[in-house]
Design an enzyme around this catalytic site. Sequence first.
Site, PDB file in Angstrom:
ATOM      1  N   GLU A 195      -1.416   6.981  -4.471  1.00  0.00           N
ATOM      2  CA  GLU A 195      -2.598   7.322  -4.524  1.00  0.00           C
ATOM      3  C   GLU A 195      -2.843   8.926  -4.800  1.00  0.00           C
ATOM      4  O   GLU A 195      -4.106   9.288  -5.321  1.00  0.00           O
ATOM      5  CB  GLU A 195      -3.382   6.993  -3.001  1.00  0.00           C
ATOM      6  CG  GLU A 195      -2.889   8.134  -1.912  1.00  0.00           C
ATOM      7  CD  GLU A 195      -1.550   7.128  -1.183  1.00  0.00           C
ATOM      8  OE1 GLU A 195      -1.232   7.699  -0.220  1.00  0.00           O
ATOM      9  OE2 GLU A 195      -1.161   6.158  -1.805  1.00  0.00           O
ATOM     10  N   ASP A 240      -5.542  21.219 -42.316  1.00  0.00           N
ATOM     11  CA  ASP A 240      -6.145  21.640 -43.645  1.00  0.00           C
ATOM     12  C   ASP A 240      -5.871  23.027 -44.018  1.00  0.00           C
ATOM     13  O   ASP A 240      -5.233  23.899 -42.917  1.00  0.00           O
ATOM     14  CB  ASP A 240      -7.685  21.482 -43.284  1.00  0.00           C
ATOM     15  CG  ASP A 240      -8.513  21.905 -44.504  1.00  0.00           C
ATOM     16  OD1 ASP A 240      -8.158  21.594 -45.630  1.00  0.00           O
ATOM     17  OD2 ASP A 240      -9.679  22.190 -44.315  1.00  0.00           O
ATOM     18  N   ASP A 278     -12.459  16.003 -43.634  1.00  0.00           N
ATOM     19  CA  ASP A 278     -11.498  15.740 -42.836  1.00  0.00           C
ATOM     20  C   ASP A 278     -11.828  14.910 -41.698  1.00  0.00           C
ATOM     21  O   ASP A 278     -10.857  14.386 -40.898  1.00  0.00           O
ATOM     22  CB  ASP A 278     -11.128  17.073 -42.171  1.00  0.00           C
ATOM     23  CG  ASP A 278     -10.792  18.301 -43.166  1.00  0.00           C
ATOM     24  OD1 ASP A 278      -9.788  17.891 -43.960  1.00  0.00           O
ATOM     25  OD2 ASP A 278     -11.354  19.307 -43.131  1.00  0.00           O
ATOM     26  N   ASP A 328     -12.158  21.066 -40.867  1.00  0.00           N
ATOM     27  CA  ASP A 328     -13.654  21.807 -40.276  1.00  0.00           C
ATOM     28  C   ASP A 328     -14.743  20.913 -41.441  1.00  0.00           C
ATOM     29  O   ASP A 328     -15.843  21.277 -41.014  1.00  0.00           O
ATOM     30  CB  ASP A 328     -13.310  23.035 -40.793  1.00  0.00           C
ATOM     31  CG  ASP A 328     -13.082  23.564 -42.162  1.00  0.00           C
ATOM     32  OD1 ASP A 328     -12.932  22.683 -42.752  1.00  0.00           O
ATOM     33  OD2 ASP A 328     -13.018  24.815 -42.408  1.00  0.00           O
ATOM     34  N   VAL A 336       0.769  -1.164   0.060  1.00  0.00           N
ATOM     35  CA  VAL A 336      -0.176   0.185   0.116  1.00  0.00           C
ATOM     36  C   VAL A 336       1.064   1.348   0.199  1.00  0.00           C
ATOM     37  O   VAL A 336       0.490   2.253  -0.744  1.00  0.00           O
ATOM     38  CB  VAL A 336      -0.915  -0.083   1.158  1.00  0.00           C
ATOM     39  CG1 VAL A 336      -1.596   1.324   1.276  1.00  0.00           C
ATOM     40  CG2 VAL A 336      -2.014  -0.941   1.095  1.00  0.00           C
ATOM     41  N   ALA A 337       1.957   1.155   0.710  1.00  0.00           N
ATOM     42  CA  ALA A 337       2.774   2.289   0.862  1.00  0.00           C
ATOM     43  C   ALA A 337       3.305   2.681  -0.577  1.00  0.00           C
ATOM     44  O   ALA A 337       3.793   3.828  -0.710  1.00  0.00           O
ATOM     45  CB  ALA A 337       3.872   2.031   2.065  1.00  0.00           C
TER      46      ALA A 337
END
Length: 689
Positions: free
Chosen positions: A296, A338, A631, A627, A291-292
């Site tokens: 976390e 583009d 594309d 756009d 756990v250490a």
Amino acid sequence: MQLSASQPIWSIPAQAVPAALQCTLQGLSDSEAQRRLERFGANRLPSQRRRSLLLRFVDQLVHFMALLLWVAGALAFAAGTPQLGWAIWAVVLVNGLFSFWQDYQAERTLTALKRSLPRQVRLWRNGELTELDAELLVPGDRILLEEGDQVPADARLIQANELSLDLSVLTGESQPVARHADAIDSPAADKVVLIPTRERANLVLAGTSVAGGRGEAIVYATGGETEFGHVAHLTAATSRGISTLEQQVGHIVRTITAIALTMGAITFSFSLLFVGMGPLESLVFAVGIIVANVPEGLLPTVTLALAINVQRMASQKALVRRLSAVETLGSVSVICSDKTGTLTCNRMAVEEIWLPQAGEQPGIDRGGEAELLLAACLCSNAQLKASGDGSRALGDPTETALLVAAQARDLGLAVHQQRHPRSRELPFDSHRRRMSVIVATEAGLQLITKGAPLELLERCSPAGRAQAVAANDDLACRGYRVIAVAQRSLEATEGQAPADQLEQKLSLLGLIALYDPPRPEVPEAIRQCHQAGIKVTMVTGDYGLTAQAIARQIGLLDMPAKGDNHPQADPVRVIQGDQLELISDVHLRQLLKYRNRLVFARMAPEQKLRLVQAYRSLGEVVAVTGDGVNDAPALRAADLGIAMGLVGTDVAREAGGAARRQLRHDRHGGALWPRRGGQHSQVPALRAA
């Protein structure tokens, strides 16, 4: 429908189209329209299946890092430290809620953007012209198209009056394209498929808009069966890979897990064999070590850092859907951009004026410039409408550019138009390639003609013709669209004479060069990208010479050598779509690996997608800007898809998944933050006005 592969819709004469589509010129009846609506479905693209809100929230709780923390929390409980266990689980829940809220807010913004788009169409039903929701359109409907309208479905023209379309959403080309209602004959059946549907001059395709003129058409395809829908299907079939951040976090989690488990196993073994602890005590001690070693705090730290940058980008009118896309900005090594609307302003503008009397110093005769521009504006059907933030141009982009240039020079255009009312118009014809008007002046009737320079010069006096042809060639080779303007005085009895008789012995007023100018911030952005080690590649549907001219002006390609007045497309740096078809995948990867500053022109959606996949196969982190629906497949396949907001299509926004422009501005102001040598250098990649 009585259509077949042997007789496609574009090959049928206009008068035979209603019979082929089983309809009449009076339009469908309400009952027949309802029957076809049930058969063919609503005129909208099939919506992409989305996971429910609950499942999307669960996704934030079960990714690899979250699972590691869930296990760590459980081990903390097993080790007798419930406070630590609850704290770790709380971190997972809070982080999941925060990430889900960011995604939910982005979805709401995109939904609002879609709802702001008008979807109405004028059509004939029950013999009357009416207006309905475009989703109710069905094959066989006869629709009316006028200047400024958006084409709601694929349709075959049956009548066209000087009709031209803006196809940039499908092809990337900024120039309007003329359309007509005549049938198109094919010389051989095996050559029918060689010309793309979007290039059939008697078809109007969904998603495009009317740049000028008027037309009537009968719908033959709606929704997902349209050309627009075909590209949408291609986009949906393209899988989106995991982001760079997700790859890095996954690698870190696997490494930490291996280290933690190894240390836990070593601790358990040493405690049991050498320290003399019992099995249970050794297990608790080993769990504590595991756990250490679990960070976390990593998950909330990463999420918070990304969220802060999301807010910064939102202040620059950029909307980010996936938090991980923010980190991808800092890892981009290739930008496929583009041209139209991204590197350029997406509007035609008058760039140069050539006057016959100016000789080698074009533009010095301001009086001649004014006369030329005013004459061109009189021979125009575009309009400038007053709006809250100035004036709004309506009509053909070329003609609106002339009006804007005249207004910018404060030539008193409105007064000039009132003083010289039009008495007759000879509309533009694709065969004549010119348009003429007859206006009233103080000296009598005046004929003004504008059109393609070479055709118009043939009808002008021979004096100075060679000089004008040379000037036209020079401007055209520099990527400009050139129009010529000429005039002649008429006798009162000539007002109704045929066009061929009137358009003779003209006096050339001059040449006007127009083009879609680059955004002023782009050259500096390109330079900074190159300094940061980021490759910039232009990918456009426009023509090679036009793309090459823009690329040179923004610093993407080298300027031509002195004395080279007729530069041709560089076969190494400028590659057209038909040339790309002949290049194998292996050759393409070699080209992309060893060549910089490339320009790809006349690219189809499938070719753009292939280009992005080739870059990614080389290990590059690819950002794609665009756009249009053309594309969308590339936007989805890229590591980072940036879809432009105001003019961007729904398909492009949906495909852009990573980052897209906000609602108010269509300027590429998002910044790339590449890490180079531990430093952050802000690169406004393609910053636009």
